[in-house]
Design a protein around this motif. Structure first.
Motif, PDB file in Angstrom:
ATOM      1  N   LEU A  18     -14.852 -29.902  55.366  1.00  0.00           N
ATOM      2  CA  LEU A  18     -13.678 -29.493  54.597  1.00  0.00           C
ATOM      3  C   LEU A  18     -12.448 -30.242  55.094  1.00  0.00           C
ATOM      4  O   LEU A  18     -12.243 -30.384  56.297  1.00  0.00           O
ATOM      5  CB  LEU A  18     -13.454 -27.986  54.722  1.00  0.00           C
ATOM      6  CG  LEU A  18     -14.572 -27.087  54.170  1.00  0.00           C
ATOM      7  CD1 LEU A  18     -14.270 -25.625  54.481  1.00  0.00           C
ATOM      8  CD2 LEU A  18     -14.740 -27.300  52.668  1.00  0.00           C
ATOM      9  N   PRO A  19     -11.621 -30.755  54.179  1.00  0.00           N
ATOM     10  CA  PRO A  19     -10.398 -31.457  54.609  1.00  0.00           C
ATOM     11  C   PRO A  19      -9.385 -30.472  55.179  1.00  0.00           C
ATOM     12  O   PRO A  19      -9.406 -29.279  54.880  1.00  0.00           O
ATOM     13  CB  PRO A  19      -9.902 -32.082  53.300  1.00  0.00           C
ATOM     14  CG  PRO A  19     -10.430 -31.180  52.223  1.00  0.00           C
ATOM     15  CD  PRO A  19     -11.759 -30.695  52.704  1.00  0.00           C
ATOM     16  N   GLY A  20      -8.503 -30.983  56.000  1.00  0.00           N
ATOM     17  CA  GLY A  20      -7.468 -30.130  56.569  1.00  0.00           C
ATOM     18  C   GLY A  20      -7.063 -30.609  57.952  1.00  0.00           C
ATOM     19  O   GLY A  20      -7.672 -31.525  58.522  1.00  0.00           O
ATOM     20  N   PRO A  21      -6.023 -30.001  58.522  1.00  0.00           N
ATOM     21  CA  PRO A  21      -5.535 -30.421  59.844  1.00  0.00           C
ATOM     22  C   PRO A  21      -6.539 -30.213  60.965  1.00  0.00           C
ATOM     23  O   PRO A  21      -6.438 -30.841  62.016  1.00  0.00           O
ATOM     24  CB  PRO A  21      -4.292 -29.533  60.049  1.00  0.00           C
ATOM     25  CG  PRO A  21      -4.486 -28.357  59.129  1.00  0.00           C
ATOM     26  CD  PRO A  21      -5.216 -28.906  57.948  1.00  0.00           C
TER      27      PRO A  21
ATOM     28  N   LEU B 146      -8.787 -32.081  65.263  1.00  0.00           N
ATOM     29  CA  LEU B 146      -9.455 -31.527  66.435  1.00  0.00           C
ATOM     30  C   LEU B 146     -10.799 -32.200  66.671  1.00  0.00           C
ATOM     31  O   LEU B 146     -11.156 -32.524  67.815  1.00  0.00           O
ATOM     32  CB  LEU B 146      -9.636 -30.013  66.253  1.00  0.00           C
ATOM     33  CG  LEU B 146     -10.370 -29.273  67.371  1.00  0.00           C
ATOM     34  CD1 LEU B 146      -9.580 -29.345  68.663  1.00  0.00           C
ATOM     35  CD2 LEU B 146     -10.606 -27.821  66.971  1.00  0.00           C
ATOM     36  N   PHE B 147     -11.540 -32.417  65.587  1.00  0.00           N
ATOM     37  CA  PHE B 147     -12.841 -33.078  65.725  1.00  0.00           C
ATOM     38  C   PHE B 147     -12.684 -34.518  66.227  1.00  0.00           C
ATOM     39  O   PHE B 147     -13.492 -35.009  67.013  1.00  0.00           O
ATOM     40  CB  PHE B 147     -13.584 -33.065  64.392  1.00  0.00           C
ATOM     41  CG  PHE B 147     -13.996 -31.683  63.937  1.00  0.00           C
ATOM     42  CD1 PHE B 147     -14.674 -30.825  64.794  1.00  0.00           C
ATOM     43  CD2 PHE B 147     -13.705 -31.233  62.654  1.00  0.00           C
ATOM     44  CE1 PHE B 147     -15.060 -29.563  64.395  1.00  0.00           C
ATOM     45  CE2 PHE B 147     -14.077 -29.970  62.241  1.00  0.00           C
ATOM     46  CZ  PHE B 147     -14.759 -29.132  63.112  1.00  0.00           C
ATOM     47  N   ARG B 148     -11.612 -35.203  65.770  1.00  0.00           N
ATOM     48  CA  ARG B 148     -11.375 -36.572  66.231  1.00  0.00           C
ATOM     49  C   ARG B 148     -11.070 -36.598  67.723  1.00  0.00           C
ATOM     50  O   ARG B 148     -11.556 -37.468  68.459  1.00  0.00           O
ATOM     51  CB  ARG B 148     -10.240 -37.207  65.425  1.00  0.00           C
ATOM     52  CG  ARG B 148     -10.629 -37.554  63.979  1.00  0.00           C
ATOM     53  CD  ARG B 148      -9.592 -38.447  63.335  1.00  0.00           C
ATOM     54  NE  ARG B 148      -8.345 -37.726  63.099  1.00  0.00           N
ATOM     55  CZ  ARG B 148      -8.082 -37.039  61.988  1.00  0.00           C
ATOM     56  NH1 ARG B 148      -8.993 -36.973  61.017  1.00  0.00           N
ATOM     57  NH2 ARG B 148      -6.935 -36.418  61.820  1.00  0.00           N
ATOM     58  N   TYR B 149     -10.262 -35.657  68.173  1.00  0.00           N
ATOM     59  CA  TYR B 149      -9.961 -35.580  69.599  1.00  0.00           C
ATOM     60  C   TYR B 149     -11.228 -35.301  70.408  1.00  0.00           C
ATOM     61  O   TYR B 149     -11.422 -35.848  71.492  1.00  0.00           O
ATOM     62  CB  TYR B 149      -8.923 -34.493  69.863  1.00  0.00           C
ATOM     63  CG  TYR B 149      -7.511 -34.863  69.468  1.00  0.00           C
ATOM     64  CD1 TYR B 149      -7.015 -36.138  69.705  1.00  0.00           C
ATOM     65  CD2 TYR B 149      -6.669 -33.928  68.853  1.00  0.00           C
ATOM     66  CE1 TYR B 149      -5.722 -36.486  69.340  1.00  0.00           C
ATOM     67  CE2 TYR B 149      -5.380 -34.265  68.487  1.00  0.00           C
ATOM     68  CZ  TYR B 149      -4.914 -35.538  68.738  1.00  0.00           C
ATOM     69  OH  TYR B 149      -3.638 -35.875  68.376  1.00  0.00           O
ATOM     70  N   ARG B 150     -12.056 -34.424  69.866  1.00  0.00           N
ATOM     71  CA  ARG B 150     -13.293 -34.075  70.573  1.00  0.00           C
ATOM     72  C   ARG B 150     -14.181 -35.297  70.738  1.00  0.00           C
ATOM     73  O   ARG B 150     -14.763 -35.514  71.817  1.00  0.00           O
ATOM     74  CB  ARG B 150     -14.037 -32.980  69.804  1.00  0.00           C
ATOM     75  CG  ARG B 150     -15.304 -32.495  70.494  1.00  0.00           C
ATOM     76  CD  ARG B 150     -15.921 -31.328  69.727  1.00  0.00           C
ATOM     77  NE  ARG B 150     -17.101 -30.813  70.402  1.00  0.00           N
ATOM     78  CZ  ARG B 150     -18.326 -31.282  70.250  1.00  0.00           C
ATOM     79  NH1 ARG B 150     -18.532 -32.307  69.425  1.00  0.00           N
ATOM     80  NH2 ARG B 150     -19.346 -30.750  70.900  1.00  0.00           N
TER      81      ARG B 150
END
Length: 284
Positions: A9-12, A16-20
């Motif tokens: 799902l799109p959203g801010p 978080l997933f990119r940082y992870r």
């Protein structure tokens, strides 16, 4: 109900997933570097875990593998940065709010440590009030109000209640840390919660900021050392106060993964007593 769906799902939250993934990439590089080291030169956690993987390579039920190693390091990395930094921020806010307590901590640090160049973890045994103040900041701030989610692996009974197998359990840490049956003034900042009648530091069994049991925070001891060394060094070096003209502190929580303090400015004023005679105090 369907946390796996968040990835699609799109959203801010996608940030978080990119940082992870960035953290996982960094840790994977560190693991690869440790593999190249000579075994006798490896003494850190990653190297010890890799050695355990080698020892249990033929064990079909072993859980030691690189995937678990990566996840454990992520847990330690995240748990040892956000929660520790947040706890220190709350502790400094309480020192500004309670100026007399801040002065008493600094007096104890000056009297006990004298001209010692640095604070050592072993010094905590001689600094009961400083230690009690830091524990009280952890208790009252309750950075993690609810412990990690667990699942009951077998049906059991607890205090007369039936707990079926598969039950999801969330330990309510805040309820224990603010329980009036265990704390004299549960909603007030009171270092006496951790001091006996003679002023010696004492442990309270209801002090559970790191959760409890076999699945408590694996970074417990590391966090205790970090918090004590940072807090004592900061209080020894600076006096913390509000900038001139500031209306006051904002003590309301910002709710999120951890309970953060409101963004606000605090001045760190160098203390003359923390400088050696040959070194003038730093600028403001």
């Amino acid at each position: 109900m369907f946390p796996w769906a968040l990835r699609h799902l799109p959203g801010p939250h996608q940030e978080l997933f990119r940082y992870r993934e960035a953290v996982r990439g960094f840790i994977s590089q560190e693991i690869s570097r440790r593999k190249l080291r000579a075994p006798e030169a490896s003494e850190d956690f990653i190297s010890c875990y890799l050695a355990q993987i080698t020892k249990t390579v033929d064990d079909p039920v072993s859980t030691f593998n690189e995937e678990n190693l990566t996840q454990v390091v992520i847990d330690l990395f995240l748990g040892g940065t956000d929660t520790t930094a947040t706890t220190l921020r709350w502790a400094l806010i309480y020192m500004v709010q309670h100026g007399a307590i801040q002065e008493r901590v600094q007096q104890e640090l000056d009297e006990v440590l004298g001209t010692a160049p640095i604070v050592c973890y072993e010094d905590r045994e001689r600094l009961p009030f400083t230690r009690a103040v830091l524990h009280e900041a952890q208790r009252l701030s309750s950075v993690v109000a609810v412990g990690a989610v667990r699942q009951c692996v077998t049906s059991t009974r607890l205090h007369g209640y039936s707990v079926p197998k598969g039950t999801i359990i969330l330990p309510n840490l805040a309820s224990v840390l603010h329980d009036p049956e265990h704390w004299e003034t549960p909603c007030q900042f009171n270092p006496s919660h951790f001091l006996d009648k003679d002023g010696n530091f004492m442990v309270n069994e209801a002090f559970l900021p790191f959760s409890a049991g076999h699945r408590m925070c694996p970074g417990d001891q590391l966090a205790r050392m970090e918090l004590f060394l940072m807090f004592a060094t900061l209080l020894r070096t600076f006096r913390f106060q509000l900038p001139e003209g500031t209306p006051g502190l904002r003590l309301e929580y910002v709710f999120g993964g951890t309970l953060q303090p409101q963004p606000q400015e605090i001045c760190a004023v160098p203390r003359l007593s923390s400088c050696s005679p040959s070194q003038p105090p730093a600028g403001k």
